[in-house]
Motif scaffolding. Structure first.
Motif, short mmCIF file in Angstrom:
data_model
loop_
_atom_site.label_atom_id
_atom_site.label_comp_id
_atom_site.label_asym_id
_atom_site.label_seq_id
_atom_site.Cartn_x
_atom_site.Cartn_y
_atom_site.Cartn_z
N THR A 1 -42.13 -43.32 17.54
CA THR A 1 -43.15 -42.38 17.30
C THR A 1 -43.34 -41.60 18.46
O THR A 1 -42.89 -41.73 19.38
CB THR A 1 -44.59 -43.49 17.28
OG1 THR A 1 -44.74 -43.85 18.55
CG2 THR A 1 -44.38 -44.30 16.07
N GLY A 2 -44.12 -40.48 18.26
CA GLY A 2 -44.35 -39.55 19.15
C GLY A 2 -45.00 -40.28 20.63
O GLY A 2 -44.61 -39.86 21.76
N GLU A 3 -45.89 -41.24 20.29
CA GLU A 3 -46.50 -42.04 21.45
C GLU A 3 -45.37 -42.84 22.15
O GLU A 3 -45.49 -42.82 23.49
CB GLU A 3 -47.69 -43.01 21.08
CG GLU A 3 -49.07 -42.30 20.30
CD GLU A 3 -48.62 -41.48 18.99
OE1 GLU A 3 -49.49 -40.65 18.44
OE2 GLU A 3 -47.78 -41.84 18.32
N ASP A 4 -44.54 -43.39 21.52
CA ASP A 4 -43.42 -44.09 22.37
C ASP A 4 -42.80 -43.13 23.28
O ASP A 4 -42.48 -43.39 24.48
CB ASP A 4 -42.48 -44.43 21.30
CG ASP A 4 -42.52 -45.74 20.29
OD1 ASP A 4 -43.72 -46.39 20.84
OD2 ASP A 4 -42.30 -45.80 19.08
N ILE A 5 -42.34 -41.91 22.81
CA ILE A 5 -41.74 -40.92 23.81
C ILE A 5 -42.74 -40.51 24.84
O ILE A 5 -42.23 -40.21 25.86
CB ILE A 5 -41.14 -39.76 22.76
CG1 ILE A 5 -40.11 -40.15 21.84
CG2 ILE A 5 -40.48 -38.93 23.74
CD1 ILE A 5 -38.98 -41.28 22.53
N MET B 1 -34.33 -41.40 16.74
CA MET B 1 -34.94 -41.01 15.56
C MET B 1 -36.65 -41.26 15.95
O MET B 1 -36.87 -42.61 16.30
CB MET B 1 -34.69 -42.29 14.35
CG MET B 1 -33.34 -42.15 14.11
SD MET B 1 -32.77 -43.38 12.69
CE MET B 1 -33.90 -42.71 11.33
N VAL B 2 -37.36 -40.20 15.83
CA VAL B 2 -38.68 -40.32 16.12
C VAL B 2 -39.36 -39.75 14.87
O VAL B 2 -39.08 -38.73 14.27
CB VAL B 2 -38.93 -39.23 17.30
CG1 VAL B 2 -40.51 -39.52 17.47
CG2 VAL B 2 -38.36 -39.87 18.52
N GLU B 3 -40.29 -40.37 14.12
CA GLU B 3 -40.91 -39.86 13.07
C GLU B 3 -42.07 -39.05 13.43
O GLU B 3 -43.12 -39.63 13.71
CB GLU B 3 -41.60 -41.04 12.28
CG GLU B 3 -42.05 -40.79 10.96
CD GLU B 3 -42.28 -41.89 9.86
OE1 GLU B 3 -42.54 -41.53 8.52
OE2 GLU B 3 -42.18 -42.88 10.13
#
Length: 270
Positions: free
Chosen positions: A229-233, A201-203
């Motif tokens: 988050t997009g930054e996490d990926i 799950m990515v918001e």
């Protein structure tokens, strides 16, 4: 910058599809901080220019002399003719791509089989599968000729676990998983690396697109837990790209801490 060895990325050229928002935009900005050059590809030209400006700022902040060239190129990966003519739009100084990030992809709706609009099926396969394959074929030819390169495909937990209401999206991501695995085996006798990043799950705008702009429905997906988050990926993508040349991160499945599978998650009481 402690999450990866930036010296391994200095001056390299990265091509990112779907770079106008979400994971693609976050990945571009983080690569910019690492001293790379970037080809930013997406359908939305205005959004790409905004990401380009963010990359310029990130590179300036890094203080690195290497890299810093960012070219926004309007391109729909579902358009095979546009992909075939891509190099005519690329500055000659950025022609030798080192890293391909196949990020472009989307999902629309949660309809059951039998009720899914044919245009939705065609659109998802054209972008998520056929576009990814076309981009990879284009770049792998160069990678083989130069005996160097890295293909990073953005898959999904949906590519390893099917779920109700996701038949077409899951089918496209299963295809990505199979294609990536086959490619890795084909290139085993080369120095070319092949990676699949599989987010849970990515918001991002992902759910907003899935629910056709219904922001309340999109937000409900993440109620009671903290999604990625997009930054996490982006951190995982850049980390994989920054491993030593003899190290290949084959697959990486990434969940928020309260998710255990495509359908198993804990939501705090509201």
């Amino acid at each position: 910058m402690s999450i990866f060895n930036a010296s391994r990325l200095l001056g390299k050229t990265v091509l990112i599809t779907g770079a106008s928002s979400g994971i693609g935009a976050a990945t571009a900005i983080l690569f910019a901080k690492a001293g790379t050059n970037i080809l930013l590809l997406a359908r939305r030209e205005d959004a790409l220019k905004t990401v380009q400006q963010a990359c310029v700022a990130a590179h300036k902040e890094s203080g690195l002399k290497e890299g810093g060239h960012f070219a926004p190129i309007q391109l729909d990966v579902s358009d095979k003719a546009a992909i075939a003519s891509l190099w005519s739009k690329v500055p000659s100084s950025l022609r030798n791509v080192d890293i391909l990030v196949n990020n472009a992809g989307y999902v629309v709706g949660r309809d059951s089989v039998g009720d899914i609009d044919e245009s939705v099926i065609d659109g998802m396969f054209a972008t998520n599968v056929l576009g990814l394959i076309a981009m990879t074929q284009l770049l792998v030819k160069d990678f083989k000729a130069r005996k160097s390169g890295h293909v990073i495909n953005i898959g999904s937990v949906a590519g390893i676990e099917a779920y109700v209401g996701g038949s077409i999206y899951c089918a496209t991501k299963y295809a990505v998983n199979a294609f990536t695995g086959s490619l890795r085996k084909e290139l085993v006798d080369t120095p070319i690396r092949v990676t699949e990043i599989q987010p849970g799950m990515v918001e991002t705008e992902f759910s907003l697109v899935r629910f056709k702009g219904d922001s309340n429905a999109a937000k409900s997906v993440y109620v009671g837990l903290q999604p990625l988050t997009g930054e996490d990926i982006a951190e995982e993508i850049v980390w994989a790209a920054s491993r030593p040349a003899h190290v290949n991160i084959a697959e990486q499945l990434i969940f928020p801490v309260n998710q255990a599978s495509a359908t198993i998650m804990y939501r705090a009481p509201q």
